[in-house]
Design a protein around this motif. Structure first.
Motif, PDB file in Angstrom:
ATOM      1  N   LEU A 142      -1.752 -10.900  -1.493  1.00 48.58           N
ATOM      2  CA  LEU A 142      -0.810 -11.526  -0.712  1.00 48.58           C
ATOM      3  C   LEU A 142      -0.102  -9.993  -0.067  1.00 48.58           C
ATOM      4  CD1 LEU A 142       0.859 -13.320   1.319  1.00 48.58           C
ATOM      5  CD2 LEU A 142       2.150 -13.776  -0.692  1.00 48.58           C
ATOM      6  N   PHE A 143       0.201  -9.306  -1.187  1.00 48.80           N
ATOM      7  CA  PHE A 143       1.015  -8.110  -1.059  1.00 48.80           C
ATOM      8  C   PHE A 143       0.303  -7.082   0.112  1.00 48.80           C
ATOM      9  CE2 PHE A 143       1.906  -3.515  -2.114  1.00 48.80           C
ATOM     10  CZ  PHE A 143       3.473  -3.556  -1.903  1.00 48.80           C
ATOM     11  N   HIS A 144      -1.033  -6.988   0.087  1.00 44.60           N
ATOM     12  CA  HIS A 144      -1.844  -6.072   0.767  1.00 44.60           C
ATOM     13  C   HIS A 144      -1.842  -6.677   2.325  1.00 44.60           C
ATOM     14  CE1 HIS A 144      -2.673  -2.866  -1.813  1.00 44.60           C
ATOM     15  NE2 HIS A 144      -3.223  -3.810  -2.605  1.00 44.60           N
ATOM     16  N   LEU A 145      -1.872  -8.161   2.247  1.00 48.66           N
ATOM     17  CA  LEU A 145      -2.153  -8.993   3.602  1.00 48.66           C
ATOM     18  C   LEU A 145      -0.783  -8.475   4.317  1.00 48.66           C
ATOM     19  CD1 LEU A 145      -3.503 -12.482   2.751  1.00 48.66           C
ATOM     20  CD2 LEU A 145      -4.289 -10.610   4.493  1.00 48.66           C
ATOM     21  N   LEU A 146       0.373  -8.544   3.559  1.00 53.97           N
ATOM     22  CA  LEU A 146       1.757  -8.290   4.260  1.00 53.97           C
ATOM     23  C   LEU A 146       2.039  -6.892   4.611  1.00 53.97           C
ATOM     24  CD1 LEU A 146       4.167 -10.528   1.823  1.00 53.97           C
ATOM     25  CD2 LEU A 146       3.541 -10.913   4.109  1.00 53.97           C
ATOM     26  N   ILE A 147       1.401  -5.925   4.056  1.00 54.47           N
ATOM     27  CA  ILE A 147       1.650  -4.571   4.282  1.00 54.47           C
ATOM     28  C   ILE A 147       0.686  -4.209   5.608  1.00 54.47           C
ATOM     29  CG2 ILE A 147       0.663  -2.307   3.768  1.00 54.47           C
ATOM     30  CD1 ILE A 147       3.252  -3.008   2.139  1.00 54.47           C
ATOM     31  N   GLN A 148      -0.518  -4.923   5.657  1.00 52.26           N
ATOM     32  CA  GLN A 148      -1.322  -4.765   6.818  1.00 52.26           C
ATOM     33  C   GLN A 148      -0.527  -5.316   8.256  1.00 52.26           C
ATOM     34  OE1 GLN A 148      -5.053  -6.603   5.950  1.00 52.26           O
ATOM     35  NE2 GLN A 148      -5.244  -5.318   4.132  1.00 52.26           N
ATOM     36  N   LYS A 149       0.403  -6.101   7.952  1.00 44.18           N
ATOM     37  CA  LYS A 149       1.022  -6.483   9.110  1.00 44.18           C
ATOM     38  C   LYS A 149       2.034  -5.760   9.775  1.00 44.18           C
ATOM     39  CE  LYS A 149      -0.969 -10.327   9.523  1.00 44.18           C
ATOM     40  NZ  LYS A 149      -1.291 -10.786  10.687  1.00 44.18           N
ATOM     41  N   TRP A 150       2.087  -4.476   9.559  1.00 41.31           N
ATOM     42  CA  TRP A 150       3.015  -3.299   9.988  1.00 41.31           C
ATOM     43  C   TRP A 150       2.859  -2.935  11.473  1.00 41.31           C
ATOM     44  CZ3 TRP A 150       1.902   1.009  12.548  1.00 41.31           C
ATOM     45  CH2 TRP A 150       0.520   1.628  12.265  1.00 41.31           C
ATOM     46  N   PRO A 151       1.738  -3.270  12.065  1.00 37.25           N
ATOM     47  CA  PRO A 151       1.550  -2.844  13.753  1.00 37.25           C
ATOM     48  C   PRO A 151       2.140  -3.720  14.187  1.00 37.25           C
ATOM     49  CG  PRO A 151      -0.598  -2.666  12.419  1.00 37.25           C
ATOM     50  CD  PRO A 151       0.232  -3.280  11.531  1.00 37.25           C
ATOM     51  N   ILE A 152       2.036  -5.180  14.067  1.00 35.60           N
ATOM     52  CA  ILE A 152       2.557  -6.109  14.869  1.00 35.60           C
ATOM     53  C   ILE A 152       4.172  -6.409  14.463  1.00 35.60           C
ATOM     54  CG2 ILE A 152       2.206  -8.068  13.108  1.00 35.60           C
ATOM     55  CD1 ILE A 152       1.702  -8.431  16.920  1.00 35.60           C
ATOM     56  N   THR A 209       9.267 -17.581   5.970  1.00 31.34           N
ATOM     57  CA  THR A 209       9.231 -18.942   5.763  1.00 31.34           C
ATOM     58  C   THR A 209       7.734 -19.281   5.917  1.00 31.34           C
ATOM     59  OG1 THR A 209      11.355 -19.259   6.901  1.00 31.34           O
ATOM     60  CG2 THR A 209       9.940 -21.281   6.631  1.00 31.34           C
ATOM     61  N   LYS A 210       6.866 -19.010   6.686  1.00 33.65           N
ATOM     62  CA  LYS A 210       5.128 -19.605   6.754  1.00 33.65           C
ATOM     63  C   LYS A 210       4.795 -19.064   5.467  1.00 33.65           C
ATOM     64  CE  LYS A 210       4.882 -18.026  11.181  1.00 33.65           C
ATOM     65  NZ  LYS A 210       4.228 -17.359  12.296  1.00 33.65           N
ATOM     66  N   THR A 211       5.158 -17.766   5.085  1.00 31.92           N
ATOM     67  CA  THR A 211       4.605 -17.247   4.029  1.00 31.92           C
ATOM     68  C   THR A 211       4.727 -17.808   2.714  1.00 31.92           C
ATOM     69  OG1 THR A 211       4.634 -15.023   5.237  1.00 31.92           O
ATOM     70  CG2 THR A 211       4.146 -14.887   2.842  1.00 31.92           C
ATOM     71  N   LEU A 212       6.139 -18.242   2.727  1.00 33.75           N
ATOM     72  CA  LEU A 212       6.510 -18.854   1.280  1.00 33.75           C
ATOM     73  C   LEU A 212       5.703 -20.247   1.500  1.00 33.75           C
ATOM     74  CD1 LEU A 212       8.474 -19.361  -1.027  1.00 33.75           C
ATOM     75  CD2 LEU A 212      10.098 -20.248   0.456  1.00 33.75           C
ATOM     76  N   LEU A 243       6.946 -15.571  16.812  1.00 35.48           N
ATOM     77  CA  LEU A 243       5.942 -16.640  16.565  1.00 35.48           C
ATOM     78  C   LEU A 243       4.446 -15.962  16.299  1.00 35.48           C
ATOM     79  CD1 LEU A 243       6.413 -19.454  19.167  1.00 35.48           C
ATOM     80  CD2 LEU A 243       6.788 -19.339  16.855  1.00 35.48           C
ATOM     81  N   GLU A 244       4.148 -14.581  16.815  1.00 37.79           N
ATOM     82  CA  GLU A 244       2.891 -14.097  16.733  1.00 37.79           C
ATOM     83  C   GLU A 244       2.800 -13.681  15.240  1.00 37.79           C
ATOM     84  OE1 GLU A 244       0.778 -14.551  19.002  1.00 37.79           O
ATOM     85  OE2 GLU A 244       2.069 -15.583  20.203  1.00 37.79           O
ATOM     86  N   ILE A 245       3.871 -13.331  14.540  1.00 33.09           N
ATOM     87  CA  ILE A 245       3.745 -12.726  13.148  1.00 33.09           C
ATOM     88  C   ILE A 245       3.480 -13.682  12.069  1.00 33.09           C
ATOM     89  CG2 ILE A 245       4.801 -11.189  11.694  1.00 33.09           C
ATOM     90  CD1 ILE A 245       6.379 -10.035  14.177  1.00 33.09           C
ATOM     91  N   GLY A 246       2.496 -13.783  11.382  1.00 33.69           N
ATOM     92  CA  GLY A 246       2.158 -14.445  10.298  1.00 33.69           C
ATOM     93  C   GLY A 246       0.940 -14.305   9.595  1.00 33.69           C
ATOM     94  N   VAL A 247       0.550 -14.573   8.322  1.00 38.66           N
ATOM     95  CA  VAL A 247      -0.408 -14.437   7.593  1.00 38.66           C
ATOM     96  C   VAL A 247      -1.077 -15.682   7.507  1.00 38.66           C
ATOM     97  CG1 VAL A 247       0.228 -12.067   6.417  1.00 38.66           C
ATOM     98  CG2 VAL A 247       0.701 -14.618   5.480  1.00 38.66           C
ATOM     99  N   GLU A 248      -2.463 -15.537   7.520  1.00 42.84           N
ATOM    100  CA  GLU A 248      -3.244 -16.689   7.368  1.00 42.84           C
ATOM    101  C   GLU A 248      -3.520 -17.093   5.880  1.00 42.84           C
ATOM    102  OE1 GLU A 248      -5.614 -18.391   9.873  1.00 42.84           O
ATOM    103  OE2 GLU A 248      -3.881 -17.558  11.039  1.00 42.84           O
ATOM    104  N   LEU A 249      -3.353 -18.392   5.540  1.00 40.83           N
ATOM    105  CA  LEU A 249      -3.589 -18.866   4.317  1.00 40.83           C
ATOM    106  C   LEU A 249      -5.018 -18.469   3.797  1.00 40.83           C
ATOM    107  CD1 LEU A 249      -2.790 -20.820   1.987  1.00 40.83           C
ATOM    108  CD2 LEU A 249      -3.600 -22.788   3.089  1.00 40.83           C
ATOM    109  N   LYS A 250      -4.970 -18.049   2.512  1.00 40.92           N
ATOM    110  CA  LYS A 250      -6.202 -17.819   1.588  1.00 40.92           C
ATOM    111  C   LYS A 250      -5.701 -18.511   0.416  1.00 40.92           C
ATOM    112  CE  LYS A 250      -8.106 -13.950   0.799  1.00 40.92           C
ATOM    113  NZ  LYS A 250      -8.398 -12.596   0.183  1.00 40.92           N
ATOM    114  N   THR A 251      -6.563 -19.638   0.047  1.00 40.86           N
ATOM    115  CA  THR A 251      -6.287 -20.647  -1.093  1.00 40.86           C
ATOM    116  C   THR A 251      -6.474 -19.775  -2.286  1.00 40.86           C
ATOM    117  OG1 THR A 251      -8.181 -21.546  -0.483  1.00 40.86           O
ATOM    118  CG2 THR A 251      -6.249 -22.870  -0.080  1.00 40.86           C
ATOM    119  N   ASP A 252      -7.114 -18.848  -2.299  1.00 40.45           N
ATOM    120  CA  ASP A 252      -7.691 -18.056  -3.584  1.00 40.45           C
ATOM    121  C   ASP A 252      -6.818 -16.776  -3.759  1.00 40.45           C
ATOM    122  OD1 ASP A 252      -9.095 -16.908  -1.641  1.00 40.45           O
ATOM    123  OD2 ASP A 252     -10.693 -16.698  -2.918  1.00 40.45           O
ATOM    124  N   ALA A 253      -5.861 -16.656  -3.037  1.00 37.40           N
ATOM    125  CA  ALA A 253      -5.130 -15.372  -2.861  1.00 37.40           C
ATOM    126  C   ALA A 253      -4.525 -14.933  -4.238  1.00 37.40           C
ATOM    127  CB  ALA A 253      -4.213 -15.413  -1.890  1.00 37.40           C
TER     128      ALA A 253
END
Lengths: 205, 205, 205, 205
Positions: free
Chosen positions: D49-59, A109-112, D34-44
């Motif tokens: 975004l795909f790579h940002l999401l993939i990098q979330k695997w450890p959490i 949801t956040k991501t979207l 709650l801890e899981i989320g990606v930071e906004l990058k306005t020029d993404a």
């Protein structure tokens, strides 16, 4: 007397699982709101704040979509467990998996919400819609595990009471897959299809 | 026997919806506190911390206002559902909308607390009070959907038991609209009217 | 028959209030943990992380103190409502005030945890202990409102069952006031007295 | 009549404790997300975004491990309290300690997720696995306190119903200690052993 006690014991088993599941649905849906807020600007004027609030529409839209999706999932979960009087290992494990997915709904949801106005819109919508394909897959598996063992059902449940749920689970899975496929073509069409599906669910409930 | 079982089945239906709704009210009200805290200053003296805590009064005020508003909404929700023995689609959907609004109360609360001492005060109060107009509108709609179908009511509920709730919902909607209108003239008068309304509710309960 | 139905109706009233209150206690106590965490350092070595974790002791101590305090408050709330079969306006309002205070416990807890190792230690401990004086005052008021109207009690509750709770509420208020007074003299003595009070409660329960 | 009322009173006591405990388990498990989320990058871009999401695997991995661990703890708590009809002081206190540990599970989970790809991996895994040794120790103590007083058990519970739980608690403690010991040798072997233990639990349930 002995029989009634046993029956009650069985009902209590399902009840506690349902209550726990309800809790997860309930908390997940309420936690969604935590992401929504505006940053303090100490020198803000009235029109500044107005524009800050207006700019929050993407995250609010994502919130509404997820709230409705989780609520529909809760209603589905409810109508599924209404037919069961006890559980087995498979049902417990798949239900656990389902709750894990529901609890993590704030993440897509956040991501979207965050990337709806960026160049990464398509990836955000694909991630979000793919997530709900997995959720409806878990529902379908849960129902499969339940229907494999007719002993889990409340006595007196007939084929004709089981069939509508089977059909609903199948339709849900197919619809979500179509919505995901649409996201690859056009993210906005995909979100519009979500709205259309809700109207279908609400009308058919 | 058959009749009692059916009656119980109906009661359980409403019960689970009430429990879920209670959960959302309960979590929303507790999550409000998450926004309140002071930042660590490792070189802080006792008087530094004292002033930091004092400066938190706007967010604490916003917290108190929202806590009371949500609690009153919960009491209203409770007294409304006490009269119902089952639900239909309209009640379910409008209740879902209401819960969505309740779960999002932390958003206007934060906005009010953060901008209470800035130049954007008026916009913050208008946003906050407008939000609760929408909440009381949802309550009025929920009650409208319920009263449209007398079959939903517990057997034996009379017109004279339904009328006070109708009056309360109407008064709530009118009061919140007046509070919103006042916010356009003077934000502080608007907040003072909120306090006055509470005293009315508590006295009339 | 009519009598039993009425009695049940009364019990259900208290039950829903108790469930809602339990929910607030339960969520407040679990939210306390949200503040505790270490920041990511991508170049951290094993001994870096070890030291980062060790340095978290003040916030962990504050967490433990608050967890026990809220749990004791919950037990007190439980033993208080066990004697009631219905509520009136005063009990509802004071209970609402109490829940508002309980839900805000994470605020003084965070403040205590963050400033325990700074020069603002004394202010932090005074704020924390003063907060729990207010909490025990709310408890005392709640009990006062309940005992004013013997009609609220479950039939058959005698003076000798009411007196221990009255004594406990009084002792709680006095103890917390002493702990606050001690904080003005020496913050660490104040925290040590908190521990001593717990042992008293647990032994006397 | 008098006997039934007393029995019911006892059952209600345990029920409220179980509901409260369930609430803590339920909230702790949902807060993990709650801890899981990606930071906004306005020029993404989409691939960003795909790579940002993939990098979330450890959490995400840490989330899954903790979710399963807390769910297994909940099932264990459930099967333990199913045999009890009332509680005493020791059970209440140790249960409080257990809930305090469960509510704090997000802390070691975050630590594990954040440092899984850093040089501090070993310390993170040791901290995480040591935490669950303490959790299973609290479970073992809780069961010890319960079995010390046979009066707490539901009438009719025999030695042969108590023994499996004793064995499970012992095995849980030993397994978690082995997993901790393995973490000192090789963190990945330790995490693999966690997975193996789950399969054992699920198969033996």
């Amino acid at each position: 007397m002995e029989g009634t006690k046993l029956e009650n014991q069985f009902q209590k088993e399902t009840l506690r699982l349902e209550t726990f599941s309800d809790g997860v649905f309930c908390i997940a849906v309420t936690l969604l709101s935590l992401e929504i807020g505006v940053e303090l600007k100490t020198d803000a004027t009235n029109s500044d704040l107005f524009h800050l609030l207006i700019q929050k529409w993407p995250i609010c839209l994502a919130y509404i979509i997820s709230f409705v999706n989780v609520l529909l999932a809760w209603i589905g979960h409810h109508s599924l467990f209404k037919l069961l009087r006890k559980t087995n290992n498979s049902v417990l494990i798949i239900n656990g998996l389902l709750l894990m997915l529901v609890a993590l709904v704030p993440f897509p949801t956040k991501t979207l919400g965050l990337f709806l106005q960026t160049g990464a819109l398509k990836t955000a919508v694909i991630f979000y819609t793919a997530y709900f394909v997995v959720v409806s897959l878990a529902f379908r598996l849960l129902w499969h595990a339940a229907t494999c063992n007719r002993d889990l059902f409340i006595s007196g449940v007939t084929e004709s009471q089981i069939r509508p749920t089977t059909r609903n689970e199948n339709i849900g899975l197919v619809c979500n897959t179509i919505i995901l496929a649409a996201a690859f073509a056009n993210p906005w069409v995909s979100l519009a299809l979500s709205f259309a599906m809700w109207i279908y669910w609400i009308a058919s409930e």
